[in-house]
Scaffold this motif. Structure first.
Motif, short mmCIF file in Angstrom:
data_model
loop_
_atom_site.label_atom_id
_atom_site.label_comp_id
_atom_site.label_asym_id
_atom_site.label_seq_id
_atom_site.Cartn_x
_atom_site.Cartn_y
_atom_site.Cartn_z
N GLY A 204 -16.59 7.67 -47.67
CA GLY A 204 -15.63 7.79 -46.62
C GLY A 204 -16.39 7.34 -45.32
N LEU A 205 -16.34 7.95 -44.18
CA LEU A 205 -16.88 7.58 -42.69
C LEU A 205 -18.41 7.79 -42.73
N VAL A 206 -19.11 7.02 -42.73
CA VAL A 206 -20.61 7.17 -42.85
C VAL A 206 -21.44 6.56 -41.43
N VAL A 207 -20.69 5.89 -40.65
CA VAL A 207 -21.31 5.39 -39.35
C VAL A 207 -20.69 5.43 -38.14
N VAL A 208 -20.83 5.94 -37.22
CA VAL A 208 -20.05 5.70 -35.93
C VAL A 208 -21.07 5.28 -34.96
N THR A 209 -20.82 4.27 -34.29
CA THR A 209 -21.62 3.74 -33.08
C THR A 209 -20.54 3.33 -31.87
N PRO A 210 -20.67 4.22 -30.91
CA PRO A 210 -19.78 4.29 -29.81
C PRO A 210 -19.99 2.94 -28.92
N ASP A 211 -18.90 2.38 -28.33
CA ASP A 211 -19.32 1.03 -27.34
C ASP A 211 -19.82 1.35 -26.11
N VAL A 212 -19.77 2.96 -25.72
CA VAL A 212 -20.04 3.22 -24.28
C VAL A 212 -21.55 4.11 -24.65
N ALA A 213 -21.96 4.41 -23.35
CA ALA A 213 -23.54 5.14 -23.55
C ALA A 213 -22.88 6.70 -23.64
N VAL A 214 -23.70 7.40 -24.41
CA VAL A 214 -23.28 8.56 -25.05
C VAL A 214 -24.38 9.23 -24.99
N HIS A 215 -24.27 10.94 -24.99
CA HIS A 215 -25.53 11.76 -25.07
C HIS A 215 -25.11 12.43 -26.28
N THR A 216 -26.43 13.18 -26.81
CA THR A 216 -26.31 14.20 -27.80
C THR A 216 -26.55 15.58 -27.14
N ALA A 217 -26.27 16.39 -27.99
CA ALA A 217 -26.34 17.92 -27.71
C ALA A 217 -27.69 18.27 -27.07
N GLU A 218 -28.76 17.44 -27.43
CA GLU A 218 -30.15 17.86 -26.74
C GLU A 218 -30.36 17.23 -25.85
N GLY A 219 -29.48 16.64 -25.09
CA GLY A 219 -29.67 15.91 -23.79
C GLY A 219 -30.40 14.44 -23.78
N ILE A 220 -30.16 14.00 -24.84
CA ILE A 220 -30.91 12.27 -25.29
C ILE A 220 -29.63 11.47 -25.10
N GLY A 221 -29.96 10.42 -24.17
CA GLY A 221 -28.97 9.41 -23.83
C GLY A 221 -29.24 8.23 -23.11
N ALA A 222 -28.56 7.44 -22.44
CA ALA A 222 -28.92 6.21 -21.96
C ALA A 222 -30.31 6.46 -21.15
#
Length: 276
Positions: A204-222
């Motif tokens: 099934g769905l194994v990879v997701v790569t957003p086209d925009v800058a995102v952040h994780t719940a731990e505060g890691i992002g662009a």
């Protein structure tokens, strides 16, 4: 006409006693005399003060020309302008022995460390500035952009089949298929932003790569640095072009970095048969 001395004396006395010859003093004579005395006194004090200042200036100038400090063990000489200082030991004047020649000690190469007072060590050099790729991990957490969760993006969840994705108001387009996996462009109201997704026929769905800058719940992002990623995910490991950090037990985040920090974040299933 001859007159006697007695008669001459009497005439002179009468002449001197005549009030018409008196010159009475003016009314302000006393004030004028006192004012003149005060002026003479002030002038005398001013002359004395100027003379004292001049003498002090001459004494100071003469004293600053050369300061000599004589001690029991040696003589220190310092010029008035502070440009030179030397310390000479007393010559050996023991009877029967000639004085030993003294070698002048260089005055401009004395170590700062040697001249420092007891208990004060050498100064510690300032630490070099951190490069843009090694900024402190105490920077504020990144919260801009959509949230890429540890199990999916928006209504997308890892492990969904194509039918499950369609049911979440997500449109899959631009398929690029190989033997076991297909890459799609995912768009629609079911996702916060468009993304590239990989769906495996088996997993099934194994990879997701957003086209925009995102952040994780731990505060890691662009813009997050490698140090920040390692601080937020202690089990993270460096990978080619970035850092891989665990996102729960079944997935992991892939952070791609350049000199500015994180530039792309992907969520990947740990168990899959598709290329990352």
């Amino acid at each position: 006409m001859n007159i006697s001395e007695d008669e001459l004396e009497q005439r002179l006395r009468a002449l001197f006693a005549d009030e018409r010859l008196d010159l009475p003093p003016p009314p302000d004579a006393g004030t004028v005399i006192v004012a003149g005395a005060r002026r003479r006194r002030r002038r005398r004090h001013a002359v004395q003060a100027v003379a004292g200042v001049a003498a002090a200036a001459v004494a100071v100038a003469g004293g600053l020309t050369m300061i000599r400090l004589h001690t029991e063990n040696g003589t220190a000489v310092m010029n008035a302008d502070g440009t030179g200082i030397s310390v000479k030991p007393l010559e050996n004047l023991t009877q029967g022995r000639p004085p030993a020649p003294s070698t002048p000690e260089p005055t401009s190469t004395r170590s700062i460390q040697n001249s420092a007072p007891p208990g004060v060590g050498p100064s510690t050099p300032a630490s070099p500035r951190l490069s843009s790729s090694a900024r402190p991990s105490t920077l504020p957490a990144v919260t801009s952009g959509p949230l890429l969760a540890a199990d999916g993006f928006g209504k997308l969840r890892l492990g969904m089949s194509e039918a499950d994705v369609d049911a979440q108001a997500v449109t899959l387009s631009d398929p690029q298929a190989d033997a076991s996996c297909t890459v799609y462009k995912a768009q629609g109201t079911g996702v916060p932003a468009s993304a590239s997704v990989v769906i495996s026929k088996a997993a099934g769905l194994v990879v997701v790569t957003p086209d925009v800058a995102v952040h994780t719940a731990e505060g890691i992002g662009a813009g997050s640095t490698k140090d920040q990623i390692l601080a937020a995910y202690p089990a993270a490991k460096e990978d080619s072009g970035g850092v891989v950090a665990p996102a729960g037990t079944a997935a992991e985040f892939h952070f791609r970095l350049d000199e500015t920090g994180v530039v792309q974040t992907s969520l990947m299933s740990v168990t899959q048969d598709c290329a990352g």
